[in-house]
Design a protein around this motif. Structure first.
Motif, PDB file in Angstrom:
ATOM      1  N   ILE A 605      -5.316  21.390 -49.661  1.00 38.36           N
ATOM      2  CA  ILE A 605      -5.562  20.266 -50.446  1.00 38.36           C
ATOM      3  C   ILE A 605      -6.936  19.455 -50.017  1.00 38.36           C
ATOM      4  CG2 ILE A 605      -4.056  18.843 -48.988  1.00 38.36           C
ATOM      5  CD1 ILE A 605      -3.045  17.316 -51.382  1.00 38.36           C
ATOM      6  N   GLY A 606      -7.566  18.969 -51.202  1.00 36.41           N
ATOM      7  CA  GLY A 606      -8.670  18.307 -50.843  1.00 36.41           C
ATOM      8  C   GLY A 606      -9.974  19.054 -50.478  1.00 36.41           C
ATOM      9  N   ASN A 610     -16.808  25.093 -51.183  1.00 30.15           N
ATOM     10  CA  ASN A 610     -17.100  25.516 -49.879  1.00 30.15           C
ATOM     11  C   ASN A 610     -15.982  25.499 -48.890  1.00 30.15           C
ATOM     12  OD1 ASN A 610     -19.821  26.107 -51.087  1.00 30.15           O
ATOM     13  ND2 ASN A 610     -20.546  24.051 -50.617  1.00 30.15           N
ATOM     14  N   GLY A 611     -14.769  25.035 -49.095  1.00 31.21           N
ATOM     15  CA  GLY A 611     -13.803  25.022 -48.149  1.00 31.21           C
ATOM     16  C   GLY A 611     -13.785  23.822 -47.113  1.00 31.21           C
ATOM     17  N   LYS A 612     -14.670  22.848 -47.762  1.00 32.53           N
ATOM     18  CA  LYS A 612     -14.925  21.786 -46.792  1.00 32.53           C
ATOM     19  C   LYS A 612     -14.047  20.488 -47.429  1.00 32.53           C
ATOM     20  CE  LYS A 612     -18.920  20.584 -44.993  1.00 32.53           C
ATOM     21  NZ  LYS A 612     -20.313  19.956 -44.822  1.00 32.53           N
ATOM     22  N   ARG A 683      -4.779  21.367 -42.009  1.00 29.47           N
ATOM     23  CA  ARG A 683      -5.387  20.498 -41.103  1.00 29.47           C
ATOM     24  C   ARG A 683      -4.848  20.481 -39.768  1.00 29.47           C
ATOM     25  NH1 ARG A 683      -6.742  18.675 -46.183  1.00 29.47           N
ATOM     26  NH2 ARG A 683      -8.577  17.764 -46.665  1.00 29.47           N
ATOM     27  N   ARG A 684      -3.494  20.296 -39.757  1.00 33.63           N
ATOM     28  CA  ARG A 684      -2.798  20.337 -38.625  1.00 33.63           C
ATOM     29  C   ARG A 684      -2.957  21.606 -37.661  1.00 33.63           C
ATOM     30  NH1 ARG A 684       1.917  21.688 -36.775  1.00 33.63           N
ATOM     31  NH2 ARG A 684       2.587  22.498 -38.778  1.00 33.63           N
ATOM     32  N   LEU A 685      -2.702  22.820 -38.412  1.00 33.92           N
ATOM     33  CA  LEU A 685      -2.768  24.034 -37.819  1.00 33.92           C
ATOM     34  C   LEU A 685      -4.217  24.565 -37.306  1.00 33.92           C
ATOM     35  CD1 LEU A 685      -0.400  25.949 -40.221  1.00 33.92           C
ATOM     36  CD2 LEU A 685      -0.018  25.142 -37.756  1.00 33.92           C
ATOM     37  N   SER A 686      -5.105  24.107 -38.057  1.00 33.71           N
ATOM     38  CA  SER A 686      -6.537  24.305 -37.717  1.00 33.71           C
ATOM     39  C   SER A 686      -6.990  23.436 -36.463  1.00 33.71           C
ATOM     40  CB  SER A 686      -7.399  24.027 -38.784  1.00 33.71           C
ATOM     41  OG  SER A 686      -8.782  24.194 -38.530  1.00 33.71           O
ATOM     42  N   LEU A 687      -6.674  22.149 -36.460  1.00 34.11           N
ATOM     43  CA  LEU A 687      -6.888  21.605 -35.249  1.00 34.11           C
ATOM     44  C   LEU A 687      -6.091  21.772 -33.978  1.00 34.11           C
ATOM     45  CD1 LEU A 687      -7.421  18.062 -36.774  1.00 34.11           C
ATOM     46  CD2 LEU A 687      -9.184  19.757 -36.182  1.00 34.11           C
TER      47      LEU A 687
END
Length: 721
Positions: A605-606, A610-612, A683-687
């Motif tokens: 989401i959001g 470009n995946g940013k 976002r949580r899994l990536s960080l």
């Protein structure tokens, strides 16, 4: 070639040469000849393919043979033992009881085999060092060696000195007034008089060195190399006239049945500099293993020059610089290329390093009172490139400009730390010391006398008592600016940088085979040090327009984009001298205009095309930690403001909790303005993977192979050492 043990012998030769010239002058006067006045010589030297070797004494070289290998192996043995303990503790108790002794004995045997093999390989690779064909090889390699392709040295009087008819005295006084760091109306007229100086002279310097290369002991690679070094400017030396009791006398043999009774003043030589050094392409390497090599070099450097005859205790290096070095020096490196390596051994090369490139590196050091900063270092177009674990990926950290400013404000008993004139100047009615008398004797060997002075009888004498620094305040300011490009950092590059920073500041292991002994007449090191005299320390770091793009090397395509408008960090430390001797400090961190975007393909989401996607932003963040308050009486167990625990009076030790202790009161304040966070599962899994990715990997030898072999059924892995 110079051996560090010849410093005092060189001075004795100078004394005999001076006695010979004095005797020659007396003979010329008796024959009616007028000798020429004494003057500093002019030099014009040109040489090619020059080699300088600094050799240690045979005994000290033998005692420190393979010293870096011993130090590195001691550190590696500790690492291997820690890893063995970790692996051993994870085994089943039944395995430990039945095979524990065998595993431990195998580990000790492998541990010793590693060291023996390293020592044997090193011994086979090192050959006898030969300075030049036809000469005997050295017993051990030199402490340092420098190769220069070409030397062009000129030291001469410039036009302003030649115009002065009185042997350049007027111009010398003008240069002294310009470069002297001490300003005092009472002494200005006295020190301008030529009779106040035993010797004073300045010369213009033009020196060019081409193809410079410096190596340290036990290292195959060069510490630094430069295309050329161009030194221009003026340099001078002055020795103050002294009166009793600041004098020395000695008797040396001079010819057959003759001795020379030499009397000289007891005054230090002051050096006045006004120099500019320009360096071409400068390449330098640094690793933790260089530290022992420098320690060995500095231990012997005190014998490079003659020992001071003053009976005063040795001063620390910063007080010696304040006393003897005056003026200014500016160094410009046109291009800087360097490597920071993580290897602890001079015999091993590793691929974990940080390459540093910069242009127009300017370093200036000045003692002049009108300078804005005593020490200044400026680097432009700085590029840091830490190596990554995989090829084809590179981290590049850019800075447009980095500036470092330092200052040290000393306090001494005299109240004026800039007054470096220790001995009083001559009065009109006084006669300076310093003469040479030639006497005839029947047995000149019996008349030989060492240096002696009236001051030697006073064991507590200290000429520099009022000049020595009792404390000083240290300030460091760092400014970082970046306006042009964005930095790209991979997580394994961060791990490499962290590893190298830890290794550079790690205290080296001391495993010297035998303690050093002082040479005859040599003074022990100074009792004071940098850390013991520093009373206050102020550090300021400021950065602006920081843009960093970070990538996780463990999770392909996972990254963050960070931009910071302004960062300020300051720290103030004050050492209190008392019973506790604790260090009080105030720490502040200010960050403004922060924005963090997450980069992830197919963001839930959001995210844009470009995946940013947005992660967080902060208008301003300010953190303050203040430990400047008084110590308060509190409980270690933490029962609030009470003076004793509720169970403090219970006699049973099992219930007796709490104790009265002194706890330093501190204040932690965090103020965040304008915080915005966008959170989602992706976002949580990536960080969550970033902490594991930025941990630096250990670079150890094969450790725990016995345990690993047992777990694999007794078969050793092909890569196990």
């Amino acid at each position: 070639q110079h051996d560090f043990n010849h410093g005092n012998l060189w001075v004795e030769f100078q004394v005999r040469l001076k006695a010979f010239l004095t005797d020659l002058k007396d003979r010329q006067l008796k024959r009616g000849k007028v000798p020429r006045p004494k003057a500093m010589i002019d030099l014009d030297i040109e040489a090619s393919d020059v080699s300088f070797f600094f050799e240690d004494s045979n005994l000290d070289a033998h005692l420190t043979n393979f010293l870096p290998l011993f130090q590195d192996e001691t550190r590696e043995r500790e690492n291997r033992y820690e890893l063995f303990q970790s692996e051993f503790s994870s085994l089943d108790t039944r395995v430990v009881s039945s095979h524990g002794e065998k595993l431990y004995s195998d580990f000790l045997e492998q541990n010793s085999d590693i060291f023996v093999k390293r020592a044997m390989r090193l011994k086979e690779s090192l050959r006898a060092f030969v300075v030049a064909p036809g000469l005997k090889p050295l017993v051990s390699p030199p402490l340092a060696s420098m190769l220069v392709g070409k030397i062009e040295l000129k030291m001469f009087k410039d036009e302003s000195m030649l115009k002065d008819g009185d042997n350049g005295t007027a111009e010398y006084m003008r240069m002294l007034e310009k470069l002297d760091t001490y300003r005092n109306e009472e002494l200005n007229d006295v020190k301008r008089q030529s009779k106040s100086w035993n010797s004073l002279g300045f010369r213009k310097l033009d020196v060019k060195l081409t193809g410079v290369n410096l190596k340290m002991k036990d290292f195959q690679s060069s510490l630094f190399s430069a295309d050329f070094l161009l030194l221009t400017g003026h340099a001078g030396m002055g020795v103050q006239e002294t009166v009793a009791p600041f004098k020395l006398t000695t008797t040396v043999p001079f010819g057959r049945k003759r001795v020379a009774v030499v009397e000289k003043g007891l005054s230090s030589s002051k050096i006045f500099l006004d120099l500019n050094l320009q360096v071409g392409r400068f390449n330098a390497d640094w690793r933790g293993a260089y530290y022992p090599a420098f320690m060995e070099f500095t231990r012997r450097a005190s014998s490079f020059s003659p020992d001071s005859k003053d009976p005063s205790p040795r001063m620390p290096w910063f007080d010696t610089m304040r006393l003897n070095i005056h003026g200014r020096v500016k160094i410009v490196l046109l291009t800087l290329s360097g490597r920071l390596e993580s290897s602890h051994s001079p015999y091993a090369e590793v691929d974990r390093e940080v390459r540093v490139d910069a242009k127009n590196v300017v370093f200036s050091y000045t003692r002049l009172s009108d300078a804005s900063s005593p020490g200044l270092l400026i680097l432009e177009d700085v590029l840091l490139r830490p190596t990554c674990f995989r090829e084809g990926r590179a981290s590049e950290i850019h800075f447009d400009r980095i500036a470092l400013e330092t200052s040290m404000d000393f306090t001494c008993l005299s109240g004026d730390s800039s007054n470096h004139y220790i001995q009083p100047f001559l009065k009109p009615s006084e006669t300076p010391v310093g003469k040479i008398e030639i006497c005839r004797v029947e047995d000149w060997a019996a008349c030989r006398r060492p240096w002696r002075s009236e001051l030697f009888s006073d064991k507590s004498w200290d000429t520099y008592r009022n000049f020595r620094g009792t404390s000083f305040d240290f300030s460091l300011s760092i400014s970082v600016n970046n306006h042009k490009s964005k930095s790209v950092v991979h997580s394994d590059g961060i791990a490499t940088t962290r590893r190298i920073i830890v290794d550079l500041f790690r205290k080296p292991i001391q495993c010297r085979t035998a303690p050093r002994k002082l040479l005859p007449g040599q003074k022990p090191p100074a009792a004071e040090g940098f850390g013991s005299l520093m009373r206050e320390m102020n550090i300021e770091v400021a950065g602006s327009n920081i843009n960093v793009e970070g990538w996780n090397h463990l999770e392909g395509g996972h990254g963050v984009d960070l931009s910071v408008g302004l960062v300020k960090y300051s720290e103030h430390r004050t050492k209190e001298f008392g019973a506790s001797q604790r260090s009080l400090f105030l720490r502040q961190l200010t960050v403004e205009h922060v924005r963090v975007d997450i980069i992830l393909e197919n963001l839930d989401i959001g995210g844009d095309e470009n995946g940013k996607g947005f992660l967080l932003s902060i208008e301003s963040l300010k953190y303050t930690k203040d430990i400047s308050g008084e110590a308060v009486r509190r409980l270690k167990s933490g029962f609030g403001p009470r003076t004793k625990s509720p169970f403090y009076g219970v006699h049973d030790p099992a219930f007796k909790r709490g104790a009265e202790v002194d706890v330093v009161s501190q204040e932690n304040l965090l103020n965040v303005v304008g915080l915005k966070v966008f959170w989602s599962p992706d976002r949580r899994l990536s960080l969550a993977e970033w902490p594991r990715a930025v941990r630096y990997r250990d670079f150890k030898f094969g450790v725990g192979s016995s345990i690993a072999a047992y777990r694999r059924g007794g078969k050793r892995h092909p890569t196990a050492r």
